[in-house]
Enzyme design. Structure first.
Site, PDB file in Angstrom:
ATOM      1  N   CYS A  33      -0.818   5.276  -1.523  1.00  0.00           N
ATOM      2  CA  CYS A  33       0.303   5.871  -1.395  1.00  0.00           C
ATOM      3  C   CYS A  33       0.712   6.273  -2.884  1.00  0.00           C
ATOM      4  CB  CYS A  33       1.430   5.222  -0.824  1.00  0.00           C
ATOM      5  SG  CYS A  33       1.729   3.546  -1.403  1.00  0.00           S
ATOM      6  N   ASP A  35       1.781   4.403  -5.137  1.00  0.00           N
ATOM      7  CA  ASP A  35       2.752   3.390  -5.775  1.00  0.00           C
ATOM      8  C   ASP A  35       2.404   2.349  -6.708  1.00  0.00           C
ATOM      9  OD1 ASP A  35       4.495   5.341  -4.493  1.00  0.00           O
ATOM     10  OD2 ASP A  35       5.271   3.827  -3.024  1.00  0.00           O
ATOM     11  N   CYS A  59       8.076   4.045  -3.858  1.00  0.00           N
ATOM     12  CA  CYS A  59       9.048   4.510  -2.668  1.00  0.00           C
ATOM     13  C   CYS A  59      10.441   3.473  -2.582  1.00  0.00           C
ATOM     14  CB  CYS A  59       8.174   4.418  -1.290  1.00  0.00           C
ATOM     15  SG  CYS A  59       8.063   2.729  -0.740  1.00  0.00           S
ATOM     16  N   CYS A 103       4.752  -2.006   1.486  1.00  0.00           N
ATOM     17  CA  CYS A 103       5.300  -1.942   0.510  1.00  0.00           C
ATOM     18  C   CYS A 103       5.684  -3.473  -0.252  1.00  0.00           C
ATOM     19  CB  CYS A 103       6.640  -1.038   0.552  1.00  0.00           C
ATOM     20  SG  CYS A 103       6.266   0.422   1.581  1.00  0.00           S
TER      21      CYS A 103
HETATM   22 FE1  FES Z   1       3.729   2.799  -1.038  1.00  0.00          FE
HETATM   23 FE2  FES Z   1       6.067   2.219  -0.332  1.00  0.00          FE
HETATM   24  S1  FES Z   1       5.050   4.009   0.296  1.00  0.00           S
HETATM   25  S2  FES Z   1       4.615   1.122  -1.717  1.00  0.00           S
END
Ligand code: FES
Length: 145
Positions: A33, A35, A59, A103
């Site tokens: 993702c 992140d 996110c 997450c």
């Molecule tokens: Fe990647 Fe939340 S979508 S940490």
């Protein structure tokens, strides 16, 4: 979809920032993702986490879980901080939607990475702590949609 607590920690995240000369710093990401989360720990001679700060490029659920995770480890011993799993963080937030569970893993891993850094700097071993992964998405199973 999100609990009030998640919304609160997302909109008013606690402990955002950096600690200069931190006792331990941990950075983990999820390449899937994109992140990234970084946690800074200030640990005193008695092994108490005096202060903790985080920076999350991610996110809303990642921001909320880092905020809650920092609240849960603040003032605790290292061993107590080891008990702060992603499940504990999710429970404290009154749950997360299933697609957002990964997450919360970032928060757990970032704390472990910061503790690992602290242990390495001080030449100590923390019971139950394994070398953290820098990319938690590596071995993750493909999510089903
Ligand atoms: Fe990647 Fe939340 S979508 S940490």
């Amino acid at each position: 979809m999100y609990s009030e607590k998640v919304m609160d920690h997302f909109q008013n995240p606690r402990n955002v920032g950096e600690i200069e000369d931190a006792s331990g710093v941990g950075t983990v990401g999820n390449a899937k993702c994109g992140d990234i989360m970084r946690i800074f720990l200030d640990i005193d001679e008695e092994g108490i986490i005096r202060d903790v700060k985080f920076k999350t490029f991610g996110c809303g659920a990642a921001v909320a879980t880092s905020s809650m995770a920092t609240e849960l480890v603040k003032g605790k011993t290292i061993q107590e901080a080891m008990q702060v799993t992603n499940k504990a963080v999710m429970e404290a937030l009154d749950g997360l939607p299933p697609v957002k569970v990964h997450c919360s893993l970032l928060a757990e891993e970032a704390i472990h990475a910061a503790l690992w850094d602290y242990a390495e700097k001080n030449g100590i071993t923390i019971e139950g702590l394994e070398r953290p992964k820098s990319d938690i998405g590596e071995h993750e199973e493909e999510p089903e949609y």
